[in-house]
Write a protein that holds these residues in place. Structure first.
Motif, PDB file in Angstrom:
ATOM      1  N   UNK A 352      26.477 -25.718   9.656  1.00  0.00           N
ATOM      2  CA  UNK A 352      27.322 -24.527   9.666  1.00  0.00           C
ATOM      3  C   UNK A 352      27.431 -23.958  11.075  1.00  0.00           C
ATOM      4  N   UNK A 353      28.469 -23.166  11.287  1.00  0.00           N
ATOM      5  CA  UNK A 353      28.635 -22.427  12.532  1.00  0.00           C
ATOM      6  C   UNK A 353      29.143 -21.039  12.178  1.00  0.00           C
ATOM      7  N   UNK A 354      29.449 -20.241  13.179  1.00  0.00           N
ATOM      8  CA  UNK A 354      29.992 -18.914  12.910  1.00  0.00           C
ATOM      9  C   UNK A 354      31.357 -18.997  12.237  1.00  0.00           C
ATOM     10  N   UNK A 355      31.996 -20.153  12.302  1.00  0.00           N
ATOM     11  CA  UNK A 355      33.285 -20.366  11.634  1.00  0.00           C
ATOM     12  C   UNK A 355      33.128 -20.722  10.160  1.00  0.00           C
ATOM     13  N   UNK A 356      31.887 -20.973   9.729  1.00  0.00           N
ATOM     14  CA  UNK A 356      31.650 -21.362   8.343  1.00  0.00           C
ATOM     15  C   UNK A 356      31.090 -22.768   8.262  1.00  0.00           C
ATOM     16  N   UNK A 357      31.326 -23.440   7.131  1.00  0.00           N
ATOM     17  CA  UNK A 357      30.815 -24.790   6.918  1.00  0.00           C
ATOM     18  C   UNK A 357      31.520 -25.780   7.835  1.00  0.00           C
ATOM     19  N   UNK A 358      30.738 -26.632   8.487  1.00  0.00           N
ATOM     20  CA  UNK A 358      31.281 -27.651   9.391  1.00  0.00           C
ATOM     21  C   UNK A 358      31.169 -29.054   8.806  1.00  0.00           C
ATOM     22  N   UNK A 359      30.027 -29.332   8.147  1.00  0.00           N
ATOM     23  CA  UNK A 359      29.824 -30.684   7.599  1.00  0.00           C
ATOM     24  C   UNK A 359      28.813 -30.646   6.470  1.00  0.00           C
ATOM     25  N   UNK A 360      28.960 -31.595   5.546  1.00  0.00           N
ATOM     26  CA  UNK A 360      28.021 -31.768   4.435  1.00  0.00           C
ATOM     27  C   UNK A 360      27.608 -33.226   4.375  1.00  0.00           C
ATOM     28  N   UNK A 361      26.294 -33.450   4.296  1.00  0.00           N
ATOM     29  CA  UNK A 361      25.742 -34.795   4.132  1.00  0.00           C
ATOM     30  C   UNK A 361      24.910 -34.777   2.855  1.00  0.00           C
ATOM     31  N   UNK A 362      25.228 -35.664   1.936  1.00  0.00           N
ATOM     32  CA  UNK A 362      24.523 -35.693   0.652  1.00  0.00           C
ATOM     33  C   UNK A 362      24.123 -37.118   0.315  1.00  0.00           C
ATOM     34  N   UNK A 363      22.819 -37.319   0.131  1.00  0.00           N
ATOM     35  CA  UNK A 363      22.341 -38.610  -0.350  1.00  0.00           C
ATOM     36  C   UNK A 363      21.538 -38.378  -1.626  1.00  0.00           C
ATOM     37  N   UNK A 364      22.043 -38.899  -2.724  1.00  0.00           N
ATOM     38  CA  UNK A 364      21.362 -38.742  -3.998  1.00  0.00           C
ATOM     39  C   UNK A 364      20.156 -39.662  -4.074  1.00  0.00           C
ATOM     40  N   UNK A 365      19.209 -39.283  -4.904  1.00  0.00           N
ATOM     41  CA  UNK A 365      17.998 -40.080  -5.060  1.00  0.00           C
ATOM     42  C   UNK A 365      18.334 -41.478  -5.556  1.00  0.00           C
ATOM     43  N   UNK A 366      17.748 -42.479  -4.923  1.00  0.00           N
ATOM     44  CA  UNK A 366      17.959 -43.853  -5.323  1.00  0.00           C
ATOM     45  C   UNK A 366      19.161 -44.518  -4.701  1.00  0.00           C
ATOM     46  N   UNK A 367      19.948 -43.772  -3.957  1.00  0.00           N
ATOM     47  CA  UNK A 367      21.124 -44.349  -3.317  1.00  0.00           C
ATOM     48  C   UNK A 367      20.832 -44.619  -1.835  1.00  0.00           C
ATOM     49  N   UNK A 368      21.333 -45.729  -1.342  1.00  0.00           N
ATOM     50  CA  UNK A 368      21.043 -46.135   0.031  1.00  0.00           C
ATOM     51  C   UNK A 368      21.890 -45.390   1.046  1.00  0.00           C
ATOM     52  N   UNK A 369      23.154 -45.158   0.709  1.00  0.00           N
ATOM     53  CA  UNK A 369      24.078 -44.550   1.665  1.00  0.00           C
ATOM     54  C   UNK A 369      24.435 -43.129   1.240  1.00  0.00           C
ATOM     55  N   UNK A 370      24.468 -42.205   2.188  1.00  0.00           N
ATOM     56  CA  UNK A 370      24.868 -40.832   1.875  1.00  0.00           C
ATOM     57  C   UNK A 370      26.380 -40.673   1.849  1.00  0.00           C
ATOM     58  N   UNK A 371      26.828 -39.596   1.229  1.00  0.00           N
ATOM     59  CA  UNK A 371      28.231 -39.190   1.265  1.00  0.00           C
ATOM     60  C   UNK A 371      28.354 -38.121   2.343  1.00  0.00           C
TER      61      UNK A 371
END
Length: 376
Positions: A352-371
């Motif tokens: 996040x920055x003062x402008x709000x959300x900049x990026x989201x990284x999500x890796x679920x349990x058991x998955x090799x690659x994040x979204x």
């Protein structure tokens, strides 16, 4: 006017007035024979989410949670935690969700107050002080119950109707009581043993009151006790005990302990249970600091169940704003996640920055690659 919701499940052919992928169902008011319509979404996003009837019906006590609980963390966890516990009693495959419709706003107001001659329905302890004791500044016993949260679960009947199939009640208990005496604020810690003992008594009383309501005689009722955290805490409280009153029963039976905990990383504690993940988080944080120096801090919040880390949420506030820099930073952090954290836990990183959300990284349990998603 009381309403009993009976909803046929049969699919009706519609001409553009209902969103695609949803079934329209008729809602019948059996008392006045008026008919309404509701939509049952056919799409279920995930097996942990309940489908919800539309239009969405808010609970009569919805607004009270904001003023009764200590922080937004407690507000969110009190609701989400009760949903999580309810899945054990009311499967999302078989039940639909609706906000609580049985406890009225007036009832909740009375129940949350202290018991007194004017309000025998109060569930919080009486102010047993004499006038002389109150004048001398003696403090009353702390209020234990902060809020009552109700959730309803609807189920399909053999007649292809929807009826109330279960109710979950969350009792948010104070671990710290905030009040004032002679305009002087004070706070008082409350032992876990006390809120557990008294919370279970309150649970039985609430079940008895609910049983007296129309249509509640044979509905299973789940009750869970939530220990809310202090006002300045960075993590929410957690549910610590739950039980159920089977059909027709007026008391909660088979209380079960809940082993859940939120932990802030890096942690200053010496608990061996957190050592490995704390080391991994510190190494992750150090690598971020080596690559980029112009950010504020990196904070992680871990969620433990049964002593095992289930989820880690990481917040990274940044000071730079260039799109290319955000993309480069996000790519770098994604690689660090794969390097430092085991793949059996869910990792969520919010940049996040003062402008709000900049990026989201999500890796679920058991998955090799994040979204990865970079906001534009």
């Amino acid at each position: 006017m009381k309403r009993i919701w009976l909803i046929p499940i049969s699919i009706l052919l519609l001409s553009g007035c209902v969103p695609s992928g949803n079934d329209e169902a008729e809602v019948i008011n059996t008392e006045e024979e008026e008919a309404e319509t509701a939509i049952i979404p056919s799409m279920q996003l995930d097996d942990q989410y309940y489908r919800t009837l539309l239009p969405y019906k808010q609970s009569a006590t919805r607004g009270k949670i904001v003023s009764r609980l200590n922080s937004r963390y407690d507000i969110k966890e009190a609701e989400h935690g009760l949903l999580r516990l309810s899945q054990q009693q009311f499967s999302p495959d078989d039940y639909y969700f609706q906000e609580g419709q049985k406890i009225t706003d007036e009832e909740a107001t009375l129940w949350l107050q202290r018991e007194s001659k004017d309000n025998p329905q109060g569930l919080n302890p009486q102010d047993g002080r004499s006038q002389a004791e109150a004048k001398d500044g003696e403090r009353p016993d702390p209020e234990l119950l902060a809020h009552i949260l109700e959730q309803n679960y609807l189920v399909k009947t053999e007649e292809d109707k929807i009826r109330l199939g279960g109710v979950s009640i969350g009792l948010a208990m104070n671990t710290v009581y905030y009040s004032s005496e002679d305009n002087i604020p004070y706070e008082e810690s409350i032992p876990r043993e006390e809120i557990e003992t008294e919370g279970k008594k309150m649970a039985d009383e609430i079940v008895k009151r609910l049983r007296e309501k129309e249509g509640m005689g044979d509905v299973p009722i789940l009750v869970a006790l939530f220990a809310q955290n202090s006002r300045n805490a960075m993590t929410p409280g957690t549910y610590f005990s739950y039980g159920a009153a089977p059909k027709g029963e007026t008391e909660v039976a088979n209380w079960n302990e809940i082993d859940e905990e939120y932990v802030v990383f890096p942690t200053s504690g010496t608990n061996e249970q957190y050592r490995d993940i704390d080391t991994a988080f510190r190494n992750f944080k150090q690598d971020v600091e080596v690559y980029f120096s112009n950010f504020t801090s990196v904070i992680g919040k871990g969620f433990y169940q049964g002593g095992q880390l289930q989820e880690m949420k990481i917040e990274i506030p940044i000071q730079f704003y260039g799109s290319a820099e955000v993309i480069g930073f996000t790519q770098y952090v994604t690689g660090l996640i794969l390097d430092h954290f085991p793949d059996d836990i869910q990792i969520e990183v919010n940049v996040t920055s003062t402008n709000g959300a900049e990026a989201l990284i999500l890796r679920k349990a058991g998955e090799a690659e994040p979204v990865v998603h970079i906001y534009e």
